[in-house]
Motif scaffolding. Structure first.
Motif, short mmCIF file in Angstrom:
data_model
loop_
_atom_site.label_atom_id
_atom_site.label_comp_id
_atom_site.label_asym_id
_atom_site.label_seq_id
_atom_site.Cartn_x
_atom_site.Cartn_y
_atom_site.Cartn_z
N THR A 158 0.83 -1.20 0.00
CA THR A 158 0.00 0.00 0.00
C THR A 158 0.87 1.26 0.00
N GLN A 159 0.25 2.35 -0.49
CA GLN A 159 0.89 3.67 -0.51
C GLN A 159 2.28 3.62 -1.15
N ILE A 160 2.31 3.21 -2.40
CA ILE A 160 3.58 3.09 -3.13
C ILE A 160 4.02 4.46 -3.63
N PRO A 161 5.22 4.91 -3.28
CA PRO A 161 5.69 6.21 -3.77
C PRO A 161 6.03 6.14 -5.25
N ILE A 162 5.63 7.14 -6.01
CA ILE A 162 5.93 7.23 -7.44
C ILE A 162 6.93 8.36 -7.63
N VAL A 163 8.10 8.00 -8.11
CA VAL A 163 9.21 8.96 -8.25
C VAL A 163 9.46 9.23 -9.73
N GLY A 164 9.50 10.51 -10.08
CA GLY A 164 9.73 10.90 -11.46
C GLY A 164 11.18 10.77 -11.87
N ASN A 165 11.44 11.04 -13.13
CA ASN A 165 12.82 10.95 -13.64
C ASN A 165 13.75 11.96 -12.99
N ASP A 166 13.15 13.00 -12.38
CA ASP A 166 13.97 14.00 -11.70
C ASP A 166 14.32 13.60 -10.27
N GLY A 167 13.84 12.42 -9.86
CA GLY A 167 14.16 11.92 -8.52
C GLY A 167 13.19 12.38 -7.43
N TRP A 168 12.18 13.17 -7.81
CA TRP A 168 11.23 13.67 -6.83
C TRP A 168 9.96 12.83 -6.84
N GLU A 169 9.45 12.54 -5.64
CA GLU A 169 8.18 11.83 -5.52
C GLU A 169 7.04 12.79 -5.84
N PHE A 170 6.20 12.45 -6.79
CA PHE A 170 5.09 13.33 -7.16
C PHE A 170 3.72 12.70 -6.89
N ALA A 171 3.71 11.45 -6.47
CA ALA A 171 2.43 10.79 -6.20
C ALA A 171 2.65 9.57 -5.34
N ARG A 172 1.54 9.10 -4.77
CA ARG A 172 1.52 7.81 -4.07
C ARG A 172 0.33 7.03 -4.60
N SER A 173 0.55 5.77 -4.86
CA SER A 173 -0.53 4.92 -5.38
C SER A 173 -1.14 4.12 -4.25
N ASP A 174 -2.45 3.89 -4.34
CA ASP A 174 -3.18 3.20 -3.27
C ASP A 174 -2.55 1.84 -2.96
N LEU A 175 -2.32 1.04 -3.99
CA LEU A 175 -1.71 -0.27 -3.77
C LEU A 175 -1.19 -0.82 -5.08
N GLY A 176 -0.32 -1.81 -4.96
CA GLY A 176 0.25 -2.41 -6.17
C GLY A 176 1.47 -3.26 -5.86
N TRP A 177 2.24 -3.54 -6.91
CA TRP A 177 3.39 -4.44 -6.82
C TRP A 177 4.56 -3.78 -7.54
N ARG A 178 5.56 -3.33 -6.79
CA ARG A 178 6.72 -2.67 -7.42
C ARG A 178 7.47 -3.64 -8.33
N GLU A 179 7.54 -4.91 -7.90
CA GLU A 179 8.31 -5.90 -8.65
C GLU A 179 7.84 -6.02 -10.10
N TRP A 180 6.53 -5.86 -10.29
CA TRP A 180 5.98 -6.01 -11.64
C TRP A 180 5.45 -4.69 -12.22
N SER A 181 5.68 -3.59 -11.50
CA SER A 181 5.26 -2.25 -11.96
C SER A 181 3.77 -2.19 -12.29
N VAL A 182 2.97 -2.76 -11.40
CA VAL A 182 1.51 -2.75 -11.58
C VAL A 182 0.88 -2.05 -10.37
N LEU A 183 -0.04 -1.13 -10.66
CA LEU A 183 -0.71 -0.36 -9.62
C LEU A 183 -2.22 -0.53 -9.72
N VAL A 184 -2.90 -0.43 -8.57
CA VAL A 184 -4.36 -0.42 -8.53
C VAL A 184 -4.77 0.85 -7.80
#
Length: 289
Positions: free
Chosen positions: A202-228
């Motif tokens: 839950t609450q997966i941080p989404i970091v842009g190419n500039d290295g800054w976090e611009f969002a958090r996703s409700d839930l998902g799997w970082r290993e497979w780059s899938v978000l819900v």
């Protein structure tokens, strides 16, 4: 007494000369015998908790939904009865659950002059009484509000091994996650878990190419780059929110994430279709599903 919005004892207000009997019965609503609140005051779970404590007396300890409301938990149904732990058997009272539980001295604290079960003790009482979905929603919310961890509740359970419902509690704690920020987020996670899919983070941080976090996703799997992502009603009715959602989604997907968007209709009326979509995305990303 009687001048503010907090519950109070009507007899005390009359004796103190703050109110007349006519004012009491005309301008105030009775929550429990002898305990009143202004008719202008919304009866929240926290208001009902204070009223219940005044009615039950100073030896009572607020627990369950009453305690979690005072600890700052959200998403509590205002129709839920107040709950107190009080020694001895009592006559049933409408809108109040009275428990004759054993309580260790360090399982209660004082909030606003009232004795209140600690977050861990309140979770222990709710998690062994409520059905699974309701229990996990309540415990997710409490953990989110207070930083409580499931292991803290397990420690309370170990002190009360013979308590009714402990096995149910332990089973419920396996699926508790304080990262959920609303009941639909909890429900979405449970649908996924109950379908046998890998447990999401839950609450997966989404970091842009500039290295800054611009969002958090409700839930998902970082290993497979899938978000819900669960979209509540305001995501569709608020123009600014909708515009940001579109921009946010484009930026997330540009980073290589695959996103499944979920609304109430999909979650609650077509959960099988939700699972089909999640499974397809995970499978395409190489997950063992």
């Amino acid at each position: 007494m009687g001048a503010g919005d907090a519950p109070f004892r009507g007899s005390s207000a009359i004796v103190a000369g703050v109110l007349t009997e006519h004012q009491l019965y005309h301008d105030f609503a009775r929550l429990y015998q002898g305990v009143y609140v202004s008719k202008r005051t919304p009866v929240t779970a926290a208001v009902r908790a204070r009223a219940a404590w005044l009615f039950a007396g100073p030896d009572a300890v607020l627990t369950g939904f009453s305690a979690v409301a005072l600890h700052g938990s959200k998403w509590i149904d205002v129709s839920e009865p107040a709950e107190v732990i009080r020694p001895g058997h009592r006559m049933p009272v409408k809108g109040l659950l009275t428990h004759d539980y054993r309580l260790e001295p360090d399982e209660a604290i004082v909030i606003g002059g009232m004795r209140v079960a600690t977050p861990a003790r309140a979770a222990f009482d709710l998690g062994r009484r409520l059905p699974r979905p309701e229990a996990i929603v309540a415990l997710d919310s409490l953990c989110n509000a207070t930083g409580l961890k499931p292991r803290d509740v397990v420690m309370v359970a170990e002190r009360h091994p013979g308590a009714r419902g402990v096995a149910r509690l332990r089973s419920n704690l396996v699926d508790v996650d304080g990262g959920a920020e609303s009941p639909p987020e909890t429900h979405t996670r449970l649908v996924i878990v109950d379908a046998g899919l890998p447990r999401p983070e839950t609450q997966i941080p989404i970091v842009g190419n500039d290295g800054w976090e611009f969002a958090r996703s409700d839930l998902g799997w970082r290993e497979w780059s899938v978000l819900v992502e669960y979209d509540g009603e305001h995501h569709w009715t608020d123009r600014r929110q909708r515009a940001w959602d579109i921009e946010r989604s484009a930026r997330i997907e540009a980073l290589g994430w695959k996103v499944i968007r979920v609304g109430a209709e999909l979650l609650y009326t077509r959960p099988d279709e939700l699972i089909r979509r999640v499974r397809a995305k995970l499978h395409a990303a190489g997950a063992p599903v």
